[in-house]
Design an enzyme around this catalytic site. Structure first.
Site, PDB file in Angstrom:
ATOM      1  N   SER A 117       0.903  -1.178   0.227  1.00 15.69           N
ATOM      2  CA  SER A 117      -0.128   0.023   0.077  1.00 15.69           C
ATOM      3  C   SER A 117       0.839   1.269  -0.061  1.00 15.69           C
ATOM      4  O   SER A 117       1.723   1.355  -0.920  1.00 15.69           O
ATOM      5  CB  SER A 117      -0.953   0.070   1.007  1.00 15.69           C
ATOM      6  OG  SER A 117      -2.281   0.776   0.858  1.00 15.69           O
ATOM      7  N   ASP A 175      -9.051  -5.191  -5.073  1.00 10.38           N
ATOM      8  CA  ASP A 175      -8.780  -4.097  -4.449  1.00 10.38           C
ATOM      9  C   ASP A 175      -9.056  -2.793  -5.079  1.00 10.38           C
ATOM     10  O   ASP A 175      -8.437  -2.678  -6.429  1.00 10.38           O
ATOM     11  CB  ASP A 175      -7.281  -4.267  -3.905  1.00 10.38           C
ATOM     12  CG  ASP A 175      -6.922  -2.881  -3.155  1.00 10.38           C
ATOM     13  OD1 ASP A 175      -7.503  -2.044  -2.593  1.00 10.38           O
ATOM     14  OD2 ASP A 175      -5.602  -2.938  -3.527  1.00 10.38           O
ATOM     15  N   HIS A 231      -6.250  -6.303  -1.339  1.00 16.01           N
ATOM     16  CA  HIS A 231      -5.159  -5.356  -0.982  1.00 16.01           C
ATOM     17  C   HIS A 231      -4.105  -6.177  -0.641  1.00 16.01           C
ATOM     18  O   HIS A 231      -4.121  -6.905   0.564  1.00 16.01           O
ATOM     19  CB  HIS A 231      -5.585  -4.562   0.004  1.00 16.01           C
ATOM     20  CG  HIS A 231      -4.974  -3.066   0.146  1.00 16.01           C
ATOM     21  ND1 HIS A 231      -4.508  -2.535  -1.095  1.00 16.01           N
ATOM     22  CD2 HIS A 231      -4.384  -2.404   1.031  1.00 16.01           C
ATOM     23  CE1 HIS A 231      -3.946  -1.372  -0.716  1.00 16.01           C
ATOM     24  NE2 HIS A 231      -3.857  -1.383   0.361  1.00 16.01           N
TER      25      HIS A 231
END
Length: 485
Positions: free
Chosen positions: A165, A429, A454
């Site tokens: 991320s 995601d 994710h």
């Protein structure tokens, strides 16, 4: 209080719980969990401002070490901390540990400045938050690597950085900006393109909800619209408070109050989609059993009543799984918490810090402006107004846009020019919409992950995971092995 001092010192700047986003960009979603693993804290003396040679101030940055696999000529693995407290569970579990055992790597995890226990300043006033940026974080990594290489006598051993991320972005950007230090990078679910209005986030939420239940987004939309209709009349506020188990009796006195309520409720669904069917349980996350399938099964079940009633049941199911007592949906309370700049404040686990980064560097605002998604009521203007309400009144779309433009100019956005970098992205995601989904060269490799969410490639393997993940992990390992030769 320092919150007031921060407002008085408002400066306009144009400038990452889990290692894979305890925050869903701008709002704290997933509640803090107890860390199931205890690993010894280590401390590194870090520079406060890497871009001012005359500033000699230093502070102590937390890091972790796992040296159980290393050998003299093995690589160095550096996991990059993000917008939350660094979780020591990652020092013994996760795919990178599997790679480390095979490749005989020495493993470090460096906590991000201003998060967890890594406190560079006495508080988080707006004046102090000027030292919180991705550029300062990258310089932290470089200084840490240079000093530790000399201190531990690591010589010419090759360093590989990992992140998921926002830390995935940092991993890619570290390889880009410090190619003499980072030999390779694995940048999982990295939204490298900063953007003001990320309305596409909810577009992907809609398509992901429709995967197994084509009618699920439509039922969600009907329920959301019904809620908005109920909110038109104050006599319904008591019912809404009871239906959604709000922590305080509902009061709507402004457009921001209304938008915050609608956003807060929608984010529970957004969170389920983003982390669908992942394996975060080892981190202490409690709602991993609630998936898109569970949500849409409830929305399709007419025995629960109207679509609105089913929506209420979905929220109750999620809240029960996360063990929350109630839903905090008061915008006034939210702003008050976010203005508190004390390290022991209500938003100090990362909410105040990460919101500041979104307002000054990234945007990433997940508005309901798109017509191809199931929610309404939280437009871009609502997100930008939060920047002004929390930090300083001078914040507006032009100021935030200038910071986003600088970020993309500095790192290249989707046109990043680098090498030996891997970009895995789960296609369920929503964040994959801002990531690298096609390989840019033979060694800037995109790995789209069908049916995965994710940072799915980062978590420990399990039987119930999406079937593509074993091949993805194998591919990443083979690339790293090749690049280390």
């Amino acid at each position: 209080m320092c919150a007031m001092a921060g407002a008085q010192l408002c400066v306009l700047l144009y400038l990452g719980a889990s290692l894979c986003s305890g925050f869903t960009y701008g709002r704290f979603r997933r509640r803090p969990s107890e860390f199931p693993v205890t690993v010894q804290d280590h401390w590194f003396q870090q520079k406060l401002d890497h871009f001012n040679g005359a500033d000699t101030r230093v502070w102590n940055q937390r890091y972790y070490v796992n040296d159980s696999f290393t050998k003299d000529n093995g690589p160095i693995f550096l996991m990059i901390g993000g917008e939350g407290t660094a979780n020591p569970a990652w020092m013994t579990q996760g795919t990178w540990i599997t790679y480390a055992e095979k490749l005989r790597a020495l493993c470090f995890l460096l906590e991000h400045r201003f998060y967890g226990k890594s406190h560079p300043t006495e508080n988080m006033s707006v004046d102090n938050l000027r030292y919180l940026s991705s550029q300062q974080a990258l310089a932290d990594l470089a200084h840490f690597q240079v000093v530790m290489t000399e201190k531990l006598g690591l010589g010419n051993r090759k360093w590989i950085v990992f992140g998921g991320s926002y830390p995935g972005c940092l991993a890619a950007w570290y390889r880009l900006k410090f190619p003499h230090l980072a030999h390779a990078a694995v940048a999982s679910s990295a939204p490298v393109q900063a953007v003001l209005n990320f309305s596409e986030y909810l577009d992907v939420v809609q398509s992901s909800l429709a995967r197994n239940h084509s009618g699920c987004p439509k039922m969600m939309k009907v329920a959301s619209d019904t809620l908005i209709e109920l909110l038109l009349y104050k006599e319904n506020y008591e019912k809404i408070t009871r239906d959604f188990n709000l922590c305080k009796p509902l009061e709507i006195n402004s457009k921001m109050d209304l938008a915050f309520l609608l956003d807060t409720i929608a984010e529970y669904i957004m969170d389920i989609v983003q982390y669908n069917n992942d394996n975060r349980e080892f981190e202490g996350v409690k709602n991993t059993n609630i998936t898109i399938q569970v949500v849409c099964d409830i929305m399709a079940n007419e025995s629960w009543g109207s679509p609105y009633d089913r929506y209420v049941e979905v929220l109750h199911t999620i809240i029960k799984a996360t063990q929350e007592k109630c839903i905090e949906a008061s915008y006034q309370t939210y702003v008050q918490d976010m203005r508190d700049c004390r390290w022991e404040g209500a938003a100090s686990t990362g909410g105040r810090q990460w919101m500041y980064q979104t307002c000054t560097e990234f945007g990433y605002f997940q508005s309901s402006d798109s017509t191809s998604q199931p929610f309404s009521g939280f437009p871009l203007s609502y997100h930008i107004q939060q920047c002004a309400d929390i930090y300083c009144s001078e914040f507006n779309s032009s100021v935030v846009t200038a910071g986003i433009q600088q970020t993309n100019e500095n790192y290249g956005g989707l046109n990043i020019q680098s090498s030996r970098t891997i970009f895995p992205n789960g296609l369920i995601d929503p964040w994959h919409a801002l990531g690298i989904n096609r390989s840019l060269s033979s060694d800037v490799v995109a790995i789209p992950m069908q049916d995965a969410a994710h940072c799915a490639d980062m978590y420990p393997a399990r039987i119930q995971e999406p079937p593509i993940l074993p091949a993805v992990r194998k591919h990443i390992y083979e690339l790293l092995t090749k690049w280390l030769q």
